[in-house]
Design a protein around this motif. Structure first.
Motif, PDB file in Angstrom:
ATOM      1  N   ALA A  62       0.827  -1.201   0.000  1.00  0.00           N
ATOM      2  CA  ALA A  62       0.000   0.000   0.000  1.00  0.00           C
ATOM      3  C   ALA A  62       0.864   1.255   0.000  1.00  0.00           C
ATOM      4  O   ALA A  62       0.441   2.301  -0.513  1.00  0.00           O
ATOM      5  CB  ALA A  62      -0.928  -0.004   1.220  1.00  0.00           C
ATOM      6  N   ASP A  63       2.067   1.163   0.565  1.00  0.00           N
ATOM      7  CA  ASP A  63       2.986   2.301   0.578  1.00  0.00           C
ATOM      8  C   ASP A  63       4.396   1.792   0.241  1.00  0.00           C
ATOM      9  O   ASP A  63       5.155   1.391   1.125  1.00  0.00           O
ATOM     10  CB  ASP A  63       2.984   2.995   1.940  1.00  0.00           C
ATOM     11  CG  ASP A  63       3.907   4.216   1.954  1.00  0.00           C
ATOM     12  OD1 ASP A  63       4.312   4.670   0.860  1.00  0.00           O
ATOM     13  OD2 ASP A  63       4.211   4.721   3.059  1.00  0.00           O
ATOM     14  N   PRO A  64       4.789   1.798  -1.023  1.00  0.00           N
ATOM     15  CA  PRO A  64       6.104   1.287  -1.409  1.00  0.00           C
ATOM     16  C   PRO A  64       7.239   2.291  -1.170  1.00  0.00           C
ATOM     17  O   PRO A  64       8.399   1.990  -1.464  1.00  0.00           O
ATOM     18  CB  PRO A  64       5.938   1.004  -2.899  1.00  0.00           C
ATOM     19  CG  PRO A  64       4.946   2.019  -3.363  1.00  0.00           C
ATOM     20  CD  PRO A  64       3.982   2.204  -2.205  1.00  0.00           C
ATOM     21  N   TYR A  65       6.907   3.473  -0.665  1.00  0.00           N
ATOM     22  CA  TYR A  65       7.901   4.538  -0.502  1.00  0.00           C
ATOM     23  C   TYR A  65       9.210   4.065   0.146  1.00  0.00           C
ATOM     24  O   TYR A  65      10.293   4.388  -0.356  1.00  0.00           O
ATOM     25  CB  TYR A  65       7.284   5.681   0.316  1.00  0.00           C
ATOM     26  CG  TYR A  65       8.222   6.830   0.602  1.00  0.00           C
ATOM     27  CD1 TYR A  65       8.266   7.951  -0.224  1.00  0.00           C
ATOM     28  CD2 TYR A  65       9.066   6.810   1.703  1.00  0.00           C
ATOM     29  CE1 TYR A  65       9.128   9.005   0.021  1.00  0.00           C
ATOM     30  CE2 TYR A  65       9.935   7.858   1.965  1.00  0.00           C
ATOM     31  CZ  TYR A  65       9.967   8.948   1.126  1.00  0.00           C
ATOM     32  OH  TYR A  65      10.821   9.982   1.384  1.00  0.00           O
ATOM     33  N   PRO A  66       9.171   3.304   1.266  1.00  0.00           N
ATOM     34  CA  PRO A  66      10.438   2.940   1.928  1.00  0.00           C
ATOM     35  C   PRO A  66      11.354   2.085   1.060  1.00  0.00           C
ATOM     36  O   PRO A  66      12.542   1.947   1.374  1.00  0.00           O
ATOM     37  CB  PRO A  66       9.974   2.164   3.172  1.00  0.00           C
ATOM     38  CG  PRO A  66       8.567   2.588   3.391  1.00  0.00           C
ATOM     39  CD  PRO A  66       8.009   2.810   2.020  1.00  0.00           C
ATOM     40  N   TYR A  67      10.826   1.480  -0.006  1.00  0.00           N
ATOM     41  CA  TYR A  67      11.621   0.542  -0.800  1.00  0.00           C
ATOM     42  C   TYR A  67      12.028   1.118  -2.159  1.00  0.00           C
ATOM     43  O   TYR A  67      12.558   0.401  -3.004  1.00  0.00           O
ATOM     44  CB  TYR A  67      10.841  -0.758  -1.001  1.00  0.00           C
ATOM     45  CG  TYR A  67      10.485  -1.419   0.300  1.00  0.00           C
ATOM     46  CD1 TYR A  67      11.398  -2.237   0.955  1.00  0.00           C
ATOM     47  CD2 TYR A  67       9.245  -1.203   0.901  1.00  0.00           C
ATOM     48  CE1 TYR A  67      11.079  -2.821   2.176  1.00  0.00           C
ATOM     49  CE2 TYR A  67       8.923  -1.783   2.108  1.00  0.00           C
ATOM     50  CZ  TYR A  67       9.849  -2.595   2.746  1.00  0.00           C
ATOM     51  OH  TYR A  67       9.537  -3.180   3.940  1.00  0.00           O
ATOM     52  N   VAL A  95      -0.109   7.602  -5.157  1.00  0.00           N
ATOM     53  CA  VAL A  95       0.676   8.192  -6.238  1.00  0.00           C
ATOM     54  C   VAL A  95       1.576   9.304  -5.695  1.00  0.00           C
ATOM     55  O   VAL A  95       2.745   9.445  -6.114  1.00  0.00           O
ATOM     56  CB  VAL A  95      -0.249   8.724  -7.354  1.00  0.00           C
ATOM     57  CG1 VAL A  95       0.560   9.520  -8.379  1.00  0.00           C
ATOM     58  CG2 VAL A  95      -0.988   7.572  -8.018  1.00  0.00           C
ATOM     59  N   ALA A  96       1.054  10.092  -4.752  1.00  0.00           N
ATOM     60  CA  ALA A  96       1.856  11.177  -4.174  1.00  0.00           C
ATOM     61  C   ALA A  96       3.113  10.626  -3.519  1.00  0.00           C
ATOM     62  O   ALA A  96       4.202  11.215  -3.628  1.00  0.00           O
ATOM     63  CB  ALA A  96       1.022  11.965  -3.165  1.00  0.00           C
ATOM     64  N   LEU A 122      -5.860   6.913 -12.727  1.00  0.00           N
ATOM     65  CA  LEU A 122      -5.544   7.790 -13.861  1.00  0.00           C
ATOM     66  C   LEU A 122      -5.596   9.254 -13.435  1.00  0.00           C
ATOM     67  O   LEU A 122      -4.717  10.057 -13.783  1.00  0.00           O
ATOM     68  CB  LEU A 122      -6.544   7.565 -15.006  1.00  0.00           C
ATOM     69  CG  LEU A 122      -6.264   6.402 -15.954  1.00  0.00           C
ATOM     70  CD1 LEU A 122      -6.537   5.054 -15.301  1.00  0.00           C
ATOM     71  CD2 LEU A 122      -7.102   6.549 -17.234  1.00  0.00           C
ATOM     72  N   THR A 123      -6.621   9.588 -12.640  1.00  0.00           N
ATOM     73  CA  THR A 123      -6.773  10.971 -12.178  1.00  0.00           C
ATOM     74  C   THR A 123      -5.584  11.395 -11.316  1.00  0.00           C
ATOM     75  O   THR A 123      -5.046  12.496 -11.464  1.00  0.00           O
ATOM     76  CB  THR A 123      -8.076  11.121 -11.391  1.00  0.00           C
ATOM     77  OG1 THR A 123      -9.182  10.741 -12.225  1.00  0.00           O
ATOM     78  CG2 THR A 123      -8.259  12.556 -10.916  1.00  0.00           C
ATOM     79  N   ALA A 124      -5.180  10.519 -10.410  1.00  0.00           N
ATOM     80  CA  ALA A 124      -4.068  10.848  -9.510  1.00  0.00           C
ATOM     81  C   ALA A 124      -2.761  11.013 -10.286  1.00  0.00           C
ATOM     82  O   ALA A 124      -1.961  11.910 -10.000  1.00  0.00           O
ATOM     83  CB  ALA A 124      -3.920   9.760  -8.448  1.00  0.00           C
ATOM     84  N   CYS A 125      -2.523  10.153 -11.273  1.00  0.00           N
ATOM     85  CA  CYS A 125      -1.285  10.243 -12.058  1.00  0.00           C
ATOM     86  C   CYS A 125      -1.256  11.526 -12.883  1.00  0.00           C
ATOM     87  O   CYS A 125      -0.198  12.161 -13.038  1.00  0.00           O
ATOM     88  CB  CYS A 125      -1.139   9.026 -12.961  1.00  0.00           C
ATOM     89  SG  CYS A 125      -0.695   7.512 -12.073  1.00  0.00           S
ATOM     90  N   ASP A 126      -2.415  11.923 -13.406  1.00  0.00           N
ATOM     91  CA  ASP A 126      -2.481  13.196 -14.124  1.00  0.00           C
ATOM     92  C   ASP A 126      -2.214  14.358 -13.174  1.00  0.00           C
ATOM     93  O   ASP A 126      -1.512  15.318 -13.527  1.00  0.00           O
ATOM     94  CB  ASP A 126      -3.849  13.367 -14.785  1.00  0.00           C
ATOM     95  CG  ASP A 126      -3.989  12.546 -16.068  1.00  0.00           C
ATOM     96  OD1 ASP A 126      -2.956  12.294 -16.724  1.00  0.00           O
ATOM     97  OD2 ASP A 126      -5.123  12.156 -16.402  1.00  0.00           O
TER      98      ASP A 126
END
Length: 509
Positions: A62-67, A95-96, A122-126
């Motif tokens: 759900a949160d890949p940020y640390p990796y 996405v953020a 799609l909305t978040a990536c845009d």
């Protein structure tokens, strides 16, 4: 556990001779692989934005940020998205976090978890400017990772080829009659920009390439002042970088501490440009070292006096030392005269000597060092050094350095020093030379025989090691040693005979 596929580390090495870092792969190159069937469905256009990836990472967290390290194409099948319709807030945060971690793009695998890419994704990536790729059901994530690996390898090969060609061009330019402007022209052409050489007082000596605007030229000049030695506390940095209006600027201090500096400006900066510029800095450091003036003038005066018939003893004081060490060196530059000359100059600079003779025909370099100067092994070179000798005894020291180099090569030792000890120190050199000449006369001065015998004795009669040292077959060694024994009429298995022959071969050159 989080899964990952890796590719070579793209971090840039600091040394100018190190290989260039691996360039990132343009996202457009990956989209062009028809066998993958990837399609960009959101985010800024990959072609217009210049998006690129350095590696592939697969995660269902759900949160890949640390990796994430940055530069990844993150692949997911959306296992962590349990409610595609109501996941707007969750996917916005998802996405953020990817963008915050430096992710380059997101790839969403359609099926078996989701039949379509969630609209909220799609909305978040845009919104956050993250390229979103649709991965079709027939394409595996490992297939995408393999394609990125192949593209990285192709890109790195192309960059290595570009850097190698640039290095060869710079080395060739350094051998021209006008080496400094020739090297600068090569550098500017290879970087697609502008280059300038600054004198110790800050004056512009040479400029090449398309001249940028006055503001950029002034900014490069200011950078050159940063790397030039001055009265400010602490040492000056070796290099400095900046940018003006999208133009990349850099300045480099040239070796020798004389205050020369190199400045460059280019619209683009490729990963291998640091390596190319590093080679140019080394060459220009060697070339501008010739402007040191006083030492060169003194050495030129000594040479002129010798040619005009002055005694060696009268000329010796001009060279600045009472005793000298002769060094013979053989490197791995091959038979390329230009590469050999550049390598010899680099060796002389490393050893701190301006008295160097590069014999490309024999792949040999000879140097004179003041006797008190520290001598250490150098990477890529095999060295043989004489005992300290007065100027009048340099021919004998030259022979000592030759024997030391042969010993170093036979024993695969980076540095061997001549040592005068034992019986050799008890016999006058003239008597020893005369005895050696008579003892070895039956060999008729045949270098193949004397060289093989010398190496064989130095390696305690080892056939295999001698063959390896000489680069011949062991049967050839046996035949030559047998021939030596027959001509000399001696039993080469007798330790007394071996000792006397070794003494004669050591003194008879």
């Amino acid at each position: 556990m989080d899964g990952t596929s890796t590719v070579p580390d793209p971090a840039a090495p600091s040394g100018p001779s190190a290989p260039p870092p691996t360039p990132p792969v343009p996202l457009t190159a990956l989209l062009a692989r028809e066998e993958l069937g990837l399609r960009q469905i959101a985010g800024p256009d990959a072609g217009e934005s210049g998006a690129a990836v350095q590696w592939v990472h697969t995660s269902e967290m759900a949160d890949p940020y640390p990796y994430l390290l940055g530069g990844e194409l993150l692949l997911t099948a959306g296992v962590h998205i349990t409610d595609p319709v109501g996941a707007g807030v969750y996917l916005d945060d998802y996405v953020a976090r990817i963008v915050e971690a430096g992710g380059a793009a997101l790839g969403f695998g359609v099926a078996p978890v989701h039949d379509t890419v969630p609209r909220a994704l799609l909305t978040a990536c845009d919104r956050y400017g993250l390229p979103l790729l649709e991965v079709p059901p027939r394409t595996t994530f490992s297939g995408v990772a393999r394609a990125v690996w192949q593209l990285v390898a192709e890109t790195r090969h192309a960059e290595l080829r570009r850097v190698t060609e640039a290095q060869q061009g710079l080395a060739t330019a350094a051998a021209r009659p006008d080496p400094v402007p020739a090297v600068l022209r090569q550098l500017a052409a290879r970087l697609g920009g502008w280059a300038a050489l600054y004198a110790p007082d800050g004056a512009v000596l040479h400029t090449v390439g398309t001249a940028p605007g006055a503001g950029v030229r002034q900014a490069v000049h200011d950078l050159s002042e940063v790397v030039r030695p001055s009265g400010r506390p602490g040492p000056a940095p070796a290099s400095a970088t900046d940018s003006v209006g999208g133009t990349h600027l850099a300045a480099y201090a040239l070796g020798g501490g004389q205050g020369f500096a190199l400045g460059v400006a280019a619209e683009q900066r490729e990963p291998g440009d640091h390596t190319i510029t590093g080679v140019a800095v080394v060459l220009l450091s060697l070339l501008t070292g010739k402007h040191q003036g006083a030492a060169d003038s003194v050495r030129s005066a000594a040479l002129v006096r010798l040619l005009l018939g002055s005694a060696v003893g009268d000329v010796a004081p001009l060279l600045g030392a009472d005793e000298w060490t002769v060094v013979h060196a053989r490197g791995d530059a091959g038979n390329d005269p230009v590469a050999h000359s550049v390598a010899a100059s680099a060796l002389a600079a490393a050893l701190g000597s301006g008295l160097v003779d590069a014999d490309a025909g024999q792949d040999l370099v000879r140097l004179l060092l003041p006797a008190g100067r520290e001598l250490t092994g150098q990477e890529g070179w095999t060295l043989g050094a004489s005992a300290p000798a007065a100027t009048g005894d340099l021919p004998a020291a030259d022979a000592q350095a030759d024997r030391a180099l042969r010993r170093a090569e036979a024993t695969r030792t980076p540095l061997v020093r001549h040592r005068e000890a034992g019986i050799a120190a008890l016999i006058a050199p003239e008597e020893a030379t005369a005895h050696a000449r008579v003892l070895l006369a039956p060999l008729g001065g045949n270098e193949a025989l004397t060289g093989t015998l010398r190496t064989w004795l130095s390696l305690h009669g080892s056939w295999d090691r001698t063959a390896t040292a000489l680069g011949v077959h062991r049967n050839t060694v046996r035949q030559r040693i047998t021939r030596c024994g027959a001509l000399l009429g001696s039993d080469l298995d007798d330790p007394d005979v071996r000792m006397e022959l070794w003494f004669a071969l050591s003194r008879g050159r």
